[in-house]
Write a protein that holds these residues in place. Structure first.
Motif, PDB file in Angstrom:
ATOM      1  N   ILE A 121       0.859  -1.195   0.000  1.00  0.00           N
ATOM      2  CA  ILE A 121       0.000   0.000   0.000  1.00  0.00           C
ATOM      3  C   ILE A 121       0.890   1.239   0.000  1.00  0.00           C
ATOM      4  O   ILE A 121       1.745   1.393   0.868  1.00  0.00           O
ATOM      5  CB  ILE A 121      -0.950   0.002   1.213  1.00  0.00           C
ATOM      6  CG1 ILE A 121      -1.918  -1.177   1.105  1.00  0.00           C
ATOM      7  CG2 ILE A 121      -1.729   1.310   1.306  1.00  0.00           C
ATOM      8  CD1 ILE A 121      -2.830  -1.367   2.289  1.00  0.00           C
ATOM      9  N   PRO A 122       0.734   2.129  -0.992  1.00  0.00           N
ATOM     10  CA  PRO A 122       1.691   3.237  -1.157  1.00  0.00           C
ATOM     11  C   PRO A 122       1.625   4.240  -0.007  1.00  0.00           C
ATOM     12  O   PRO A 122       0.577   4.405   0.631  1.00  0.00           O
ATOM     13  CB  PRO A 122       1.241   3.890  -2.466  1.00  0.00           C
ATOM     14  CG  PRO A 122      -0.156   3.445  -2.690  1.00  0.00           C
ATOM     15  CD  PRO A 122      -0.302   2.118  -2.045  1.00  0.00           C
ATOM     16  N   ALA A 123       2.742   4.915   0.229  1.00  0.00           N
ATOM     17  CA  ALA A 123       2.844   5.854   1.349  1.00  0.00           C
ATOM     18  C   ALA A 123       1.975   7.085   1.128  1.00  0.00           C
ATOM     19  O   ALA A 123       1.679   7.811   2.071  1.00  0.00           O
ATOM     20  CB  ALA A 123       4.300   6.274   1.534  1.00  0.00           C
ATOM     21  N   TRP A 124       1.541   7.343  -0.119  1.00  0.00           N
ATOM     22  CA  TRP A 124       0.666   8.501  -0.328  1.00  0.00           C
ATOM     23  C   TRP A 124      -0.798   8.167  -0.061  1.00  0.00           C
ATOM     24  O   TRP A 124      -1.676   9.013  -0.203  1.00  0.00           O
ATOM     25  CB  TRP A 124       0.861   9.128  -1.705  1.00  0.00           C
ATOM     26  CG  TRP A 124       0.982   8.192  -2.855  1.00  0.00           C
ATOM     27  CD1 TRP A 124       2.142   7.746  -3.426  1.00  0.00           C
ATOM     28  CD2 TRP A 124      -0.081   7.587  -3.615  1.00  0.00           C
ATOM     29  NE1 TRP A 124       1.870   6.897  -4.473  1.00  0.00           N
ATOM     30  CE2 TRP A 124       0.520   6.792  -4.610  1.00  0.00           C
ATOM     31  CE3 TRP A 124      -1.468   7.646  -3.534  1.00  0.00           C
ATOM     32  CZ2 TRP A 124      -0.235   6.052  -5.526  1.00  0.00           C
ATOM     33  CZ3 TRP A 124      -2.216   6.917  -4.450  1.00  0.00           C
ATOM     34  CH2 TRP A 124      -1.601   6.128  -5.433  1.00  0.00           C
ATOM     35  N   VAL A 125      -1.088   6.923   0.328  1.00  0.00           N
ATOM     36  CA  VAL A 125      -2.436   6.577   0.788  1.00  0.00           C
ATOM     37  C   VAL A 125      -2.466   6.658   2.306  1.00  0.00           C
ATOM     38  O   VAL A 125      -3.337   7.263   2.907  1.00  0.00           O
ATOM     39  CB  VAL A 125      -2.829   5.157   0.325  1.00  0.00           C
ATOM     40  CG1 VAL A 125      -4.145   4.737   0.957  1.00  0.00           C
ATOM     41  CG2 VAL A 125      -2.915   5.103  -1.187  1.00  0.00           C
ATOM     42  N   ALA A 126      -1.485   6.027   2.927  1.00  0.00           N
ATOM     43  CA  ALA A 126      -1.330   6.094   4.379  1.00  0.00           C
ATOM     44  C   ALA A 126       0.112   5.752   4.676  1.00  0.00           C
ATOM     45  O   ALA A 126       0.700   4.908   4.014  1.00  0.00           O
ATOM     46  CB  ALA A 126      -2.264   5.090   5.051  1.00  0.00           C
ATOM     47  N   PRO A 127       0.713   6.415   5.685  1.00  0.00           N
ATOM     48  CA  PRO A 127       2.119   6.138   6.001  1.00  0.00           C
ATOM     49  C   PRO A 127       2.318   4.679   6.417  1.00  0.00           C
ATOM     50  O   PRO A 127       1.356   4.010   6.824  1.00  0.00           O
ATOM     51  CB  PRO A 127       2.406   7.081   7.171  1.00  0.00           C
ATOM     52  CG  PRO A 127       1.109   7.620   7.620  1.00  0.00           C
ATOM     53  CD  PRO A 127       0.148   7.486   6.506  1.00  0.00           C
ATOM     54  N   GLY A 128       3.547   4.193   6.307  1.00  0.00           N
ATOM     55  CA  GLY A 128       3.838   2.798   6.660  1.00  0.00           C
ATOM     56  C   GLY A 128       3.607   2.530   8.136  1.00  0.00           C
ATOM     57  O   GLY A 128       3.479   3.458   8.937  1.00  0.00           O
ATOM     58  N   LEU A 129       3.580   1.246   8.479  1.00  0.00           N
ATOM     59  CA  LEU A 129       3.247   0.856   9.856  1.00  0.00           C
ATOM     60  C   LEU A 129       4.243   1.361  10.893  1.00  0.00           C
ATOM     61  O   LEU A 129       3.945   1.402  12.077  1.00  0.00           O
ATOM     62  CB  LEU A 129       3.155  -0.674   9.944  1.00  0.00           C
ATOM     63  CG  LEU A 129       1.909  -1.262   9.306  1.00  0.00           C
ATOM     64  CD1 LEU A 129       1.908  -2.769   9.456  1.00  0.00           C
ATOM     65  CD2 LEU A 129       0.657  -0.680   9.931  1.00  0.00           C
ATOM     66  N   ASP A 130       5.456   1.725  10.448  1.00  0.00           N
ATOM     67  CA  ASP A 130       6.458   2.175  11.419  1.00  0.00           C
ATOM     68  C   ASP A 130       6.234   3.635  11.842  1.00  0.00           C
ATOM     69  O   ASP A 130       6.949   4.156  12.687  1.00  0.00           O
ATOM     70  CB  ASP A 130       7.865   1.995  10.840  1.00  0.00           C
ATOM     71  CG  ASP A 130       7.941   2.564   9.424  1.00  0.00           C
ATOM     72  OD1 ASP A 130       6.923   3.142   8.960  1.00  0.00           O
ATOM     73  OD2 ASP A 130       8.999   2.439   8.782  1.00  0.00           O
ATOM     74  N   SER A 131       5.212   4.292  11.238  1.00  0.00           N
ATOM     75  CA  SER A 131       4.980   5.701  11.552  1.00  0.00           C
ATOM     76  C   SER A 131       4.468   5.875  12.983  1.00  0.00           C
ATOM     77  O   SER A 131       3.643   5.105  13.458  1.00  0.00           O
ATOM     78  CB  SER A 131       3.960   6.289  10.578  1.00  0.00           C
ATOM     79  OG  SER A 131       3.465   7.496  11.083  1.00  0.00           O
ATOM     80  N   VAL A 132       4.967   6.935  13.647  1.00  0.00           N
ATOM     81  CA  VAL A 132       4.564   7.223  15.033  1.00  0.00           C
ATOM     82  C   VAL A 132       3.090   7.600  15.097  1.00  0.00           C
ATOM     83  O   VAL A 132       2.428   7.432  16.116  1.00  0.00           O
ATOM     84  CB  VAL A 132       5.412   8.389  15.604  1.00  0.00           C
ATOM     85  CG1 VAL A 132       5.185   8.547  17.101  1.00  0.00           C
ATOM     86  CG2 VAL A 132       6.873   8.175  15.280  1.00  0.00           C
TER      87      VAL A 132
END
Length: 653
Positions: A121-132
């Motif tokens: 899933i691209p980062a411009w849809v939602a940030p990756g799971l490692d995001s705070v």
């Protein structure tokens, strides 16, 4: 359909006025704020808790409240002012702002993990799971900047876009071809009825009917929404007298009805909805459900529903059956409806000599008193927006063949829009070809070597502008000048955008979404995510789950059945709405709501219609609006309590 005299009669049912007004003033401004900061949050909260927002009723709620306030302050709302409120409320609640809440869920969902799509899933849809931001549960974080800006850009283009091809189609089908648009008077008459009630105190049955619905809505909402919300704040587990979203019966009936999802949805709103929906569409829906009750056990015993096993609940059952059979089946039925629509339109061309057509010169110039946009300008808007979408797509998904974007935007979109515009103009139905977008993505992956799932999230320039024609016809029938509509757009859109962003943030901070605080999302989102992501596996390399699910034989059979059914209905002169209802019943939306809907439809048809006569047709929508208003108010109140309690809880530490 067949004779032009009939078309002419429909067109003359509600003649357009000679006098147009903008209807834009301070009341519209107040209306926009009211919709953005009161209706939107309530609707979003209810969507997560009960699965139905305030929906179409929000329009009526807004109008009726404003009309009453105007009455108390000894002025009255003009028809045009009322229509602008109606228009803005419709535009606001169509805004896909649960969008952000859905995107954060999708990335973290079990469904994405199961299908192995999480890292795709691209980062411009939602940030990756490692995001705070997921730990803080906050959209106001630098990682969310790009998804939010993209939403902003895509929505901005979309708002401007309506005045492009949709408007051009309206000018062609309504001004030049003079089609009747049978569904347009419905919305227009509703607005006019309310305008009359603000002028004349004697005839205000509307307020009475609305209040009755409102009280029922408040009472039911107190049990259904408020009690669980408030008790959940005080006790460790919320108290639910009425199960949300439904009473689960599948595990109890699995021996008698294998592979059938059973249950009952006890949402009173469905009863009122059944009274408003076209009778035959409801009957078609229930027939569709009954057919699945008979067909599923048979299909199961023949090994066609192989993924279902005892112990599954509603959501899993529906997904398994979708995968094995119903996805292919609904695609086939959808194709048959599309084919029927196209055939209708082609047929209508042959007979179209009688109605006097306007000249092309009139088409280009338009009528200034209506506030018309220049025809060339609307085509210009269409070219600009399609080019903008295409550029955006090329930027986001550089490795997808660009030819597809051009074909979508400049060939498929105009054709399907024109077909739909004519179908709306003649029969008040839309034409949608299912799976066109999906099929082309899959072709891109199969023959052009595309690999990934970004394309599913890109703002593809594939639109059906045919449906917008009805709205423009309504604008004309209510005597509203287009200039007023454009001003309302400029004012309302930023307000709605900001408020929906704020309240998405609010709801997410209250509790993870989905969680026990949002029972509907908790129960149903998993299924929606599975269905959505299943499709997306089709453009990845390797063994795609989608291709295991798609069965051309079933698609073909279903299409044949749909066409056959249509011919039979036509032959016996039965209402064609039955087909649309059947598709809804067979389509795997949760079947548990159809029973209350049926009850409402029968009650309306055989009791209220007899008792109140033709007047009942006007009562029913106002009753539904009142009920939804009551539900909406309890939803707002529940949300308010939750916000206050939660923020106090945060302060305590």
């Amino acid at each position: 359909m067949h004779n032009d005299k009939e078309l002419q009669e429909y067109r003359d049912l509600l003649p357009p006025p000679d006098h147009f007004e903008e209807g834009f003033d301070w009341k519209t401004l107040v209306g926009a704020v009211f919709i953005g900061f009161l209706m939107m949050p309530g609707s979003m909260y209810l969507q997560l808790v009960v699965g139905q927002g305030i929906g179409p009723a929000a329009r009526w709620v807004t109008i009726i409240l404003f009309a009453e306030i105007a009455k108390r302050s000894y002025t009255h709302l003009k028809q045009q002012e009322i229509f602008l409120l109606y228009y803005m409320a419709g535009a606001a609640l169509a805004s896909p702002f649960q969008g952000l809440l859905w995107q954060q869920y999708l990335v973290q969902s079990d469904a994405a993990r199961m299908l192995g799509l999480t890292e795709h899933i691209p980062a411009w849809v939602a940030p990756g799971l490692d995001s705070v931001s997921y730990i803080e549960r906050s959209f106001f974080h630098s990682d969310w900047l790009i998804p939010i800006l993209l939403l902003f850009g895509a929505q901005l283009i979309q708002r401007i876009d309506q005045f492009g091809l949709g408007y051009a189609m309206y000018r062609i089908t309504s001004d030049v071809e003079k089609l009747p648009f049978p569904m347009a008077p419905v919305g227009a008459l509703g607005t006019m009825a309310l305008a009359e009630s603000t002028e004349d105190k004697e005839k205000s049955w509307k307020w009475r009917v609305f209040s009755i619905g409102g009280v029922i809505g408040l009472a039911f909402g107190a049990l259904y929404v408020l009690l669980p919300a408030v008790s959940g704040l005080i006790l460790s587990q919320p108290v639910r007298l009425i199960p949300i979203p439904w009473v689960e019966l599948t595990p109890y009936t699995e021996d008698i009805l294998p592979a059938v999802a059973t249950g009952i949805q006890l949402d009173l709103g469905l009863l009122f909805l059944g009274m408003v929906l076209p009778f035959w569409a409801v009957i078609g829906g229930i027939l569709g459900v009954i057919i699945t009750f008979i067909a599923n056990p048979i299909l199961y015993s023949h090994g066609m529903l192989s993924r279902w096993h005892p112990g599954m609940r509603t959501v899993e059952t529906i997904f398994a059956n979708n995968f094995d059979f119903y996805m292919s089946f609904s695609i086939g039925l959808g194709l048959s409806i599309g084919a029927i629509g196209i055939w209708y339109v082609v047929k209508s061309f042959r007979g179209g000599a009688g109605v006097q057509r306007a000249s092309w010169k009139e088409l280009i110039h338009g009528r200034p008193e209506r506030g018309d946009i220049n025809f060339w300008m609307s085509l210009g808007i269409y070219f600009f927006s399609t080019a903008a979408y295409t550029a955006l797509c090329l930027f986001l998904v550089p490795n997808f063949p660009w030819l597809f974007f051009v074909l979508y935007g400049f060939i498929y979109t105009p054709v399907i829009s024109y077909i739909t515009a004519r179908m709306e103009g003649i029969a008040g139905q839309t034409v949608n070809l299912p799976m066109v977008r999906e099929a082309s993505f899959i072709a891109g992956a199969k023959y052009f070597g595309y690999n990934g799932i970004e394309i599913w999230y890109a703002p593809i320039p594939i639109h059906n502008y045919g449906e917008a024609t009805v709205q423009f016809r309504q604008i004309e029938l209510t005597g509203t000048s287009l200039r007023g509509i454009i001003k309302a757009e400029i004012v309302a859109w930023p307000i709605v955008f900001i408020s929906s962003l704020l309240f998405s943030q609010f709801l997410w901070r209250l509790a993870p979404i989905p969680s026990a605080n949002y029972p509907y999302a908790q129960e149903v989102w998993h299924l929606q995510a599975l269905n959505q992501l299943l499709l997306q596996t089709s453009t990845l390399e390797g063994n795609s789950a989608f291709f295991q699910a798609l069965d051309p034989a079933i698609v073909g059979t279903a299409m044949g059945l749909g066409l056959l059914l249509y011919m039979v209905l036509n032959l016996f002169g039965l209402p064609i709405l039955l087909i649309y209802g059947l598709v809804r019943g067979l389509g795997q939306t949760t079947p548990h709501g159809h029973f209350l809907e049926l009850f409402g439809a029968l009650l309306g048809r055989f009791y209220f219609l007899k008792r109140y006569g033709a007047q009942w047709r006007q009562y029913a929508p106002v009753l539904l609006a009142g009920f939804s208003c009551g539900m909406g108010l309890t939803g707002m109140f529940a949300m308010g309590c939750t916000l206050i309690m939660k923020s106090l809880g945060k302060l305590a530490y």
